[in-house]
Enzyme design. Sequence first.
Site, mmCIF file in Angstrom:
data_model
loop_
_atom_site.group_PDB
_atom_site.id
_atom_site.type_symbol
_atom_site.label_atom_id
_atom_site.label_comp_id
_atom_site.label_asym_id
_atom_site.label_seq_id
_atom_site.Cartn_x
_atom_site.Cartn_y
_atom_site.Cartn_z
ATOM 1 N N THR A 165 -20.522 -44.546 50.291
ATOM 2 C CA THR A 165 -21.559 -45.543 50.577
ATOM 3 C C THR A 165 -22.009 -45.523 52.037
ATOM 4 O O THR A 165 -23.033 -46.113 52.378
ATOM 5 C CB THR A 165 -21.044 -46.959 50.249
ATOM 6 O OG1 THR A 165 -19.891 -47.248 51.054
ATOM 7 C CG2 THR A 165 -20.688 -47.075 48.773
ATOM 8 N N CYS A 198 -15.480 -51.346 56.262
ATOM 9 C CA CYS A 198 -15.159 -52.729 55.915
ATOM 10 C C CYS A 198 -13.847 -53.144 56.562
ATOM 11 O O CYS A 198 -13.087 -52.314 57.055
ATOM 12 C CB CYS A 198 -15.009 -52.892 54.398
ATOM 13 S SG CYS A 198 -16.407 -52.318 53.418
ATOM 14 N N CYS A 249 -12.081 -56.985 52.377
ATOM 15 C CA CYS A 249 -13.436 -57.033 51.821
ATOM 16 C C CYS A 249 -13.375 -57.314 50.316
ATOM 17 O O CYS A 249 -12.616 -56.662 49.582
ATOM 18 C CB CYS A 249 -14.162 -55.724 52.076
ATOM 19 S SG CYS A 249 -15.882 -55.728 51.472
ATOM 20 N N ARG A 260 -21.806 -47.498 58.929
ATOM 21 C CA ARG A 260 -22.351 -48.778 59.377
ATOM 22 C C ARG A 260 -21.490 -49.921 58.851
ATOM 23 O O ARG A 260 -20.757 -49.776 57.871
ATOM 24 C CB ARG A 260 -23.793 -48.957 58.909
ATOM 25 C CG ARG A 260 -23.954 -49.072 57.403
ATOM 26 C CD ARG A 260 -25.359 -49.523 57.032
ATOM 27 N NE ARG A 260 -25.551 -49.585 55.590
ATOM 28 C CZ ARG A 260 -25.170 -50.600 54.837
ATOM 29 N NH1 ARG A 260 -24.553 -51.631 55.379
ATOM 30 N NH2 ARG A 260 -25.397 -50.590 53.529
ATOM 31 N N CYS A 299 -20.238 -53.188 57.001
ATOM 32 C CA CYS A 299 -20.500 -53.838 55.720
ATOM 33 C C CYS A 299 -21.172 -55.193 55.966
ATOM 34 O O CYS A 299 -20.730 -55.975 56.806
ATOM 35 C CB CYS A 299 -19.187 -54.032 54.972
ATOM 36 S SG CYS A 299 -19.315 -54.978 53.444
ATOM 37 N N CYS A 326 -18.539 -58.255 54.246
ATOM 38 C CA CYS A 326 -17.311 -58.740 54.902
ATOM 39 C C CYS A 326 -17.423 -58.788 56.421
ATOM 40 O O CYS A 326 -16.533 -59.321 57.080
ATOM 41 C CB CYS A 326 -16.128 -57.873 54.493
ATOM 42 S SG CYS A 326 -16.149 -56.186 55.177
ATOM 43 N N ASP A 370 14.345 -73.424 81.848
ATOM 44 C CA ASP A 370 13.406 -74.529 81.689
ATOM 45 C C ASP A 370 14.117 -75.721 81.055
ATOM 46 O O ASP A 370 14.794 -75.597 80.025
ATOM 47 C CB ASP A 370 12.232 -74.080 80.813
ATOM 48 C CG ASP A 370 11.173 -75.153 80.677
ATOM 49 O OD1 ASP A 370 10.269 -75.188 81.520
ATOM 50 O OD2 ASP A 370 11.254 -75.954 79.727
#
Length: 500
Positions: free
Chosen positions: A30, A34, A38, A63, A65, A68, A459
Amino acid sequence: MELDFERCYRAVDSRDQRFDGWFYTGVTSTGIYCRPSCPASTPKRQNVRFFPSSAAAQRAGLRACRRCRPDASPGSPQWDVRADVVGRAMRLIADGVVDRDGVPGLAARLGYTERHLHRMLRAELGAGPLALARAQRAQTARTLIETTELGLAEVAFAAGFGSVRQFNDTVREVYGASPSQLRTARRAAVGGAGTVTLRLAYRPPLHAAALLDFFARRTLPGVDEVRDGTYRRGLRLPHGTGEAALTPAAGYVAATLRLTDLRDLAPAVARCRRLFDLDADPVAVDQTLGADPALAPAVAAEPGVRVPRAADGFEMAVRAIATQQVSLTSARTTLTHLLASIPPPSPVDHEVSEGFGDQTSRQLHDQRGEDGGGGLRGFVGAEEVLRVADAGFRMPVGRRETIRAVARAVADGRLDLDPGGDREETARQLTAIPGIGPWTAGYLAMRALGDPDVFLATDLAVRRGADALGLPDNPKTLDAYASRWRPWRSYAVIRLWRAA
């Protein structure tokens, strides 16, 4: 960074949110990448590649998604806690150092040559410093596109791009859509000029009440406040000033940022994430601490307790020194007087930046005056503290001179108290200053530098908390006992404070 295919694929198949930010899933069929959680159908094994950073996925031609939004996933807890060069570099890049000073400036801060730094980042993250900064620039641009009414040309320069063409090309490449298409499809609310509203993701669980309670006990008038479930504070940023309002919610922290210069969006987001320790891996922390029978009931009752961090390292140093051997109430009174002796800066002095956005900056100033912004200011800087007369401190001479010594070291560039600093070198420089011992250096390492494995055995509140849980309260014995909590002893400190 080696990514085990089987482990990563199982995380993707189960949509495990704990791995968001640890790695990114590239789907070659695709052309998108993601986050592991996702909700889309699990891709076939032969179509999957895993990447250690979003920049590496982008370099492979993928690129983000649109479903998501992997660019908005929690930051990697690995880079958040690592003290080596790569971890420091990632924190500095997130703070916008490359956009402001370029790769030479980043390399100089880290003490390496540009070539060697590039080689280390490529080996660990699959991308060099420019690609990593470019990925962050694209995310900043998307936030501005979706949450402000600024013109797209103004967005381009506010996000750090050198030209509108570079901005357009990068957005199309990273998101598969033009800037105007992203604006048309935006889902976030618009808060007005100079105001950005966004969601800061985190890995659940998050014990929000513990964070808000911690900050509420330490607020300073005019600097920060906790009200109606929201932590508000002023910010000192590279190009000006700002305010942040952080409201914890289920799965995210709602952040409203008012900025005098929108180039400061990325640094402001980085500081807000640090304040609430949002890049931590609470499951890993709680598993280690919960394995101790003494801490197990507290971990089960309050999962997801974080380490409240700092927006400004110098501010944390002054607070820590002022708190030495006195109560929080006394320290707040002393610090309030110190701040009152320093006049607030003129907003316009910071809002108009040379060579960028003079008109836009003045519009932001006008908007802030109209909508009631500007009520909180960031803590004062080192140079301002050095100009304070003796009467402005109202503390013992030794403590006053310790603060001045730290201020001189920070102002001269000899001491780096930001998260990108070298932790060991910073500790060495701090303890060389008269009046700073192991407790103060450790406290700063934990809250300012983000060291996850600091234990403050001497402490008083830690010892009281240990006693309340049936643990040895002798510092030497307690310190030896705490070794079983490595590498998350800073989180154990917070739990002991709560027990006290």
